[in-house]
Structure formats: structure tokens, C-alpha cells
Design a protein around this motif. Structure first.
Motif, mmCIF file in Angstrom:
data_model
loop_
_atom_site.group_PDB
_atom_site.id
_atom_site.type_symbol
_atom_site.label_atom_id
_atom_site.label_comp_id
_atom_site.label_asym_id
_atom_site.label_seq_id
_atom_site.Cartn_x
_atom_site.Cartn_y
_atom_site.Cartn_z
ATOM 1 N N PHE A 1 -52.151 -24.896 2.944
ATOM 2 C CA PHE A 1 -52.095 -24.630 1.524
ATOM 3 C C PHE A 1 -50.676 -24.251 1.135
ATOM 4 O O PHE A 1 -50.138 -23.270 1.607
ATOM 5 C CB PHE A 1 -53.053 -23.483 1.196
ATOM 6 N N LYS A 2 -50.054 -25.071 0.325
ATOM 7 C CA LYS A 2 -48.683 -24.841 -0.112
ATOM 8 C C LYS A 2 -47.704 -24.708 1.048
ATOM 9 O O LYS A 2 -46.702 -24.043 0.933
ATOM 10 C CB LYS A 2 -48.572 -23.586 -0.987
ATOM 11 N N GLY A 3 -48.016 -25.373 2.170
ATOM 12 C CA GLY A 3 -47.074 -25.366 3.269
ATOM 13 C C GLY A 3 -47.036 -24.089 4.065
ATOM 14 O O GLY A 3 -46.112 -23.872 4.841
ATOM 15 N N LEU A 4 -48.047 -23.218 3.945
ATOM 16 C CA LEU A 4 -47.983 -21.938 4.630
ATOM 17 C C LEU A 4 -48.142 -22.076 6.128
ATOM 18 O O LEU A 4 -47.798 -21.181 6.874
ATOM 19 C CB LEU A 4 -49.054 -20.991 4.099
ATOM 20 N N LEU A 5 -48.712 -23.190 6.613
ATOM 21 C CA LEU A 5 -48.865 -23.347 8.047
ATOM 22 C C LEU A 5 -47.660 -24.011 8.678
ATOM 23 O O LEU A 5 -47.690 -24.372 9.840
ATOM 24 C CB LEU A 5 -50.114 -24.189 8.338
ATOM 25 N N GLN A 6 -46.576 -24.183 7.904
ATOM 26 C CA GLN A 6 -45.391 -24.860 8.433
ATOM 27 C C GLN A 6 -44.796 -24.161 9.651
ATOM 28 O O GLN A 6 -44.439 -24.845 10.610
ATOM 29 C CB GLN A 6 -44.347 -24.988 7.323
ATOM 30 N N PRO A 7 -44.673 -22.822 9.678
ATOM 31 C CA PRO A 7 -44.119 -22.215 10.893
ATOM 32 C C PRO A 7 -44.972 -22.481 12.118
ATOM 33 O O PRO A 7 -44.441 -22.654 13.219
ATOM 34 C CB PRO A 7 -44.097 -20.724 10.593
#
Lengths: 323, 150
Positions: A46-52
Motif C-alpha cells: 500500500f503506497k509502497g510501504l513494503l519497499q524496504p
């Protein structure tokens, strides 16, 4: 039982710290993207929150490539020497009057000493990679960091003089009347510049200039060692931002005494977040400084000014406040 | 003084950056938000129907001759009164160069360019050829858009 409790405490401390450092990378990308009027990562989760998490999984799943003639012991020891001093420095910083892991009486000196150990990490990565470019990047990095340690030490000494203690908690409480930034306003820029140089962030990021030296001293590092170096740098960033807040902006003290109902941890977090944000802004705004100017700026400008201000504050403390 | 210049230039830079931080991003998150296309966009073609629903095309083959890439293939038959009846009308989008000379050369305004991007990533080559039914469907979909932009 005791050791189990200690182990649990360590895990409860380190794991959130790593997660926070991971989300700092995401925050940096989003903030810099917003400044450049584009959208940062927004596809993973969601909104790139899992990018790390995606970054860490990618890094861990890669192959560890060791150059043929590299010294294996040094190659594997070096990232640890970057990560561990950063983790060690963060234990002395008080997030509130009670929330400090180690209330050392010489906290300031401890931070200075441990950050000097981090230099060995850079040198070992450069040497252990057995590559010319890594060596050049590493030596430049080491030169830069040791040159900027001296103004930093003078500024820290001035703060210790003003607050009459090296214990970080006592430095915070001594600012309850007036934050340290007011009397120390002329050397605050010197402190900020030294911090930028020690964490090698733009405008002083020549050791790891991403578009020039291809990641500089860590060019030969691929997966987990690279993740450790990467995380170590972001944790270093957190340490120095928290140090700025503790030394100059009143740590966990509220803005003015009417707002004491907000818990001190919240004040500390807000202030540290603003300082970290300003690091990201500086990365988006400032161009990179040329290396010889970087060094000459430290030796010819910052050291004389910080020494002079140290003498000024010492005279002030002697004659105008009973020392 | 030089020191003043250094500080003021850095602060100026930061104020620009801070100003940019609060503006909306210029990027459009493409599949979720799309910009409304103007009437000048050229993506695909459509065979326009007239008000009663029949295709306007009179099978004069002007577009087939005008096309520089030979993307249009028309088959037509004459009925007993001598009028041409359109049998099949194919546009091969692997050849089309989107020059819109077919649109300019049509005497009745039958073929038009419509901003339809549904075919943006097609996997196999056979789906590049649009036959009469698909072009007519485009026409029905975009009839209001084309007539509104006149």
C-alpha cells in the motif's frame, strides 16, 4: 534467567532499530521524490510501504561475490566494523529522562570514540576488496572523516563546557532554561557540516558517490555485507540526528513550559524527525563538494573557528558564570 | 561579504526545495489516474456511424490509397444499383504510422482518430489487425467525443 532478560532486551532494541532504518530508506526516497515533483515508490504494498522489505529480500537473495585475491577475513569483518559502532553509539542517547539504555557519565566522549572506530570499517572495506577504485574511495572517505572529526570534537567540548557535564541526560536537563543553540549559534553550522561529513551524506558523499565512483569503497560488496553497510550508514544518520537534538535543541524538553503534557519521548521523536528530514532536503538541494575543497575547508576554516569559539566560551564561563 | 553570499545562496536553495515540497507531483500514476485526452490525440481509428446507426463509409477506397504504409485493406462489392457496399475493412496496426492521412482524405468523415489506448500492450501479432466490427465499435464508443470536439 538474567542473561535471557538481557538477550530479550537486546533483541527488542535492535530489531525495531533495523526496521526503522529500513523505513528511513523508504522515507528518503519518498521525500526526495516529492521535492522533485514526482511520486516515489508506490507499487510494492500500500503506497509502497513494503519497499524496504522488497529491498532487503532482494539483497539477501543475491550471491555473495568475493574477489579472487581478496583477503576473506578482512572482507567479512569490514561490514561488521561499520554496523557495530553505529549500534554501539545509539545506546547512550536519551529519548527521555528514563529511556536511556546506558546513562554513561562520559556519554559524549564515548560517542566520539566509538565513531572513530567506524573509520576502521571503511578502511577495511577498501583494503579487503583488493580493487583500486575501492581503495581510492575508501582512502578518500577516511581522509574526509578524520578531517571533520576535529571540528566536531571542539564543538562537543564547547557544549560540554556550557552544560558542565559530559552526561547526555545532564546536558539535556541543563538546557531547561535556554536551549544550547542560542549561545552556540555561530558554531551550529560547523557542527552541521561536520555531521554531514561524518555520515558521508551529500554534499560530502564522495566516498560513495553514486553516480561517479559506482558506490566507492563498497563496490565489491554484493548481498548481505552490502545490506549491513547500508543499514550501518542509516543507523549512523539516526545517531547523529539524535545527537544534534540532544546537544542543541533540548533533547526531550518541550518547546516552552506550557506544553509539558506531551510526553518527552514525543518531543524527542518530533525533533529528531525534523533533523532527519533536513538531511534528506540537503541531499536534494546541494551539489557535491570537490574533494580538495572539502579537506581544505575543514582544516583551514572549521578548525580555527571552532577553536576560537571554544576559547570564547571558556572565557565567558570563567568570568561571567562561576565555572 | 563572501560569507554572507555563501549562506544566502544555501538558504535560497533550501527555500526553493521547501517550496517544491508542497507542490503537487507532476507525474501521473498512469493506469489509476489518466489524463483526459484532447481532440488532437491520435491513437486508434474508428469508423463513425451516422445518427441512424449505419456506418458512414461509402467504400470509395480513398483512405486505402492515401495510406503511405498500406495498412488499410478494403473489400467492397457493387450492388445492383452501382453503389459500393463495404464488405471488410482492416487496419493493420503493425504497419500504421499514425499519420492520419486517411482521416484527412475521407470525403464523408467516416474514419476518425480516437484516443483509445486499450491495445497498448498486445502479446501476439494477429491482434494488431482491426477489422470492421472493432473499428465500428470504437466509433460507437467515441461518437459523442468526436462530435463534441468539433
Amino acid at each position: 534467567m538474567d542473561t535471557l532478560v538481557i538477550l530479550l532486551k537486546i533483541i527488542l532494541f535492535i530489531v525495531p532499530l533495523f526496521i526503522f532504518a529500513g523505513f528511513l530508506t523508504y522515507a528518503e526516497r519518498k521525500v526526495i521524490a516529492k521535492i522533485q515533483r514526482r511520486i516515489g515508490p508506490n507499487q510494492t504494498g500500500f503506497k509502497g510501504l513494503l519497499q524496504p522489505y522488497a529491498d532487503i529480500i532482494k539483497l539477501v537473495a543475491k550471491e555473495i561475490i568475493i574477489p579472487k585475491k581478496a583477503n576473506k577475513v578482512i572482507f567479512f569483518l569490514a561490514p561488521l566494523m561499520i554496523l557495530i559502532p553505529a549500534l554501539l553509539s545509539i545506546v547512550v542517547i536519551p529519548a527521555s529522562k528514563e529511556l536511556v539504555w546506558a546513562d554513561l557519565n562520559l556519554g559524549l566522549l564515548y560517542i566520539l570514540a566509538i565513531s572513530s572506530l567506524g573509520i576502521f570499517g571503511m578502511l577495511l572495506t577498501a583494503w579487503g576488496s583488493n580493487s583500486n577504485y575501492a581503495l581510492l574511495g575508501g582512502i578518500r572517505g577516511v581522509c574526509q572523516v578524520i578531517s571533520y572529526e576535529i571540528p566536531l570534537a571542539f564543538v562537543l567540548l564547547t557544549v560540554a563546557l556550557l552544560s558542565k557535564s559530559m552526561n547526555l541526560n545532564e546536558i539535556v536537563t541543563s538546557q531547561s532554561g535556554l536551549w544550547n543553540i542560542m549561545p552556540l549559534l555561530p558554531i551550529f553550522p560547523i557542527f552541521i557540516v561536520s555531521i554531514f561529513a561524518k555520515t558521508h551524506r551529500t554534499p560530502f558523499d564522495l566516498p560513495e558517490a553514486e553516480n561517479e565512483l559506482v558506490a566507492g569503497f563498497n563496490v565489491e560488496y554484493s548481498s548481505t555485507p552490502f545490506a549491513m553497510i547500508f543499514l550501518g550508514e542509516y543507523i549512523n544518520l539516526v545517531v547523529y540526528s539524535a545527537l544534534t537534538v540532544v546537544l542543541f535543541f533540548g533533547g526531550w524538553l518541550p518547546l516552552f513550559s506550557g506544553l509539558e503534557f506531551i510526553p518527552p519521548v514525543v518531543w524527542f521523536t518530533i525533533k529528531t524527525a525534523i533533523v532527519i528530514l533536513s538531511f534528506f532536503f540537503a541531499r536534494a538541494t546541494l551539489p557535491r563538494v570537490k574533494f580538495d575543497r572539502l579537506l581544505s575547508f575543514s582544516w583551514k576554516v572549521l578548525i580555527p573557528i571552532s577553536m576560537a569559539y571554544f576559547v570564547i566560551i571558556a572565557t565567558y564561563m570563567q568570568f561571567f558564570r562561576s565555572l | 561579504m563572501k560569507l554572507y553570499k555563501i549562506f544566502s545562496s544555501i538558504i535560497n536553495g533550501f527555500s526553493v526545495t521547501l517550496g517544491m515540497f508542497f507542490k503537487t507531483p507532476v507525474t501521473i500514476d498512469y493506469p489509476n489516474n489518466q489524463e483526459t485526452p484532447t481532440s488532437a490525440t491520435k491513437f486508434e481509428h474508428a469508423l463513425m456511424p451516422d445518427d441512424s446507426g449505419k456506418l458512414k463509409c461509402i467504400a470509395c477506397r480513398m483512405c486505402e490509397q492515401a495510406c503511405p504504409a498500406g495498412a488499410i485493406s478494403i473489400k467492397a462489392q457493387e450492388d445492383d444499383k452501382g453503389k459500393s457496399i463495404l464488405e471488410s475493412f482492416d487496419i493493420d496496426y503493425s504497419k500504421c504510422i499514425y499519420c492520419n492521412l486517411c482521416v484527412q482524405s475521407c470525403p464523408v468523415g467516416s474514419i476518425k482518430d480516437v484516443p483509445c489506448l486499450d491495445s497498448a500492450a498486445k502479446p501476439d501479432k494477429s491482434s494488431f489487425v482491426y477489422n470492421k466490427d472493432k473499428l465500428a465499435e470504437n466509433g460507437r464508443k467515441y461518437k459523442v467525443f468526436i462530435e463534441g470536439s468539433k
